[in-house]
Design an enzyme around this catalytic site. Structure first.
Site, mmCIF file in Angstrom:
data_model
loop_
_atom_site.group_PDB
_atom_site.id
_atom_site.type_symbol
_atom_site.label_atom_id
_atom_site.label_comp_id
_atom_site.label_asym_id
_atom_site.label_seq_id
_atom_site.Cartn_x
_atom_site.Cartn_y
_atom_site.Cartn_z
ATOM 1 N N SER A 151 -58.648 0.221 37.756
ATOM 2 C CA SER A 151 -58.944 1.088 36.629
ATOM 3 C C SER A 151 -60.149 0.539 35.885
ATOM 4 C CB SER A 151 -57.755 1.142 35.662
ATOM 5 O OG SER A 151 -58.092 1.798 34.454
ATOM 6 N N TYR A 165 -51.708 -3.132 30.556
ATOM 7 C CA TYR A 165 -52.054 -2.370 31.756
ATOM 8 C C TYR A 165 -53.449 -2.771 32.247
ATOM 9 C CZ TYR A 165 -53.461 1.714 34.539
ATOM 10 O OH TYR A 165 -53.935 2.541 35.530
#
Length: 256
Positions: A151, A165
């Site tokens: 990501s 995350y």
């Protein structure tokens, strides 16, 4: 090129977390590229079989395999299921990932961190291990490719929302670089995509279904991305067209 329904020579890809979002789009794109597709899912059986049906309508073979990638016994069973359904694995997409409700670091606890790291990091390592044992020339395999779904949060930090995350995806970036070097001489390429601001159901898991629309005007491209756009990059990295690419990252964040 689309594989014939019973073409046992077609390449085999396992996509973890493929019942929705980027995983589901990648399954459909891989089918169009001629892969036999194993659709892994954790909970939503109906959605997974919906993806399988879409793949089969595209003329490719597909199977749905339940399993939680954070559970080592499940990981073994997932890969054994692929072995039984299709034979030797050709490609792995480490896509399964979890997100918790938006929170600052001072609002997190150990259980939350363990849930995120168990799926996003440990799950990716375990799946990579099983893929290598099947694809590496060291184990009698004929090579293959792994694409990790990281990501842009690993670069951006996700302050005030998902630092945990983001940190898990930072670990995936490091894994991609190290693993690529480790198995490059064994016929396996390892690359990653770094998507962000993509229209998927994951944002609802974080408590803000409309997050992409809130953020998009601040992106250089002034829009959110679609799962299919990420899937195109993933399947390219799996393909022979990317045959000299390993340890690399494709940024899919609208210029951010």
């Amino acid at each position: 090129m689309t594989a014939a329904p019973h073409d046992m020579s077609a390449p085999v890809v396992l996509i973890t977390g493929a019942s929705r979002g980027i995983g589901a789009a990648t399954a459909r794109r891989a089918a169009a590229a001629g892969y036999r597709v194993a659709v892994n899912y954790r909970r939503d059986e109906a959605a997974a079989w919906g993806v399988v049906d879409a793949v089969r309508r595209a003329g490719a073979q597909a199977v749905a395999i339940q399993g939680d990638v954070s559970d080592e016994a499940d990981v073994r069973r997932i890969f054994e299921g692929v072995d039984l359904a299709f034979g030797r694995l050709t490609a792995l997409v480490n896509n399964a990932g979890v997100l918790e409700t938006q929170a600052r670091v001072d609002g997190t606890d150990a259980e939350r961190l363990q849930r995120i790291l168990a799926t996003n990091v440990i799950g990716s390592f375990l799946c990579a291990r099983e893929a290598i044992r099947r694809m590496s020339t060291r184990y009698g395999g004929s090579g293959g490719a792994i694409v990790n779904v990281s990501s842009a949060a690993s670069r951006l930090g996700a302050a005030g929302e998902y630092v945990d995350y983001a940190a898990s995806k930072g670990a995936i970036d490091t894994m991609t670089i190290g693993l690529a070097q480790e198995v490059a001489g064994e016929g396996i390429r390892v690359n990653a995509v770094r998507p962000a601001f993509i229209y998927t159901e994951m944002h609802a898991s974080g408590g803000e279904p409309g997050r992409v629309d809130r953020i998009k005007t601040g992106l250089p491209m002034r829009r959110g991305g679609q799962p299919e756009e990420v899937a195109n990059a993933i399947v390219w990295l799996l393909s022979d067209e990317a045959s000299y690419a390993t340890g690399t990252f494709v940024e899919m964040a609208g210029g951010k």
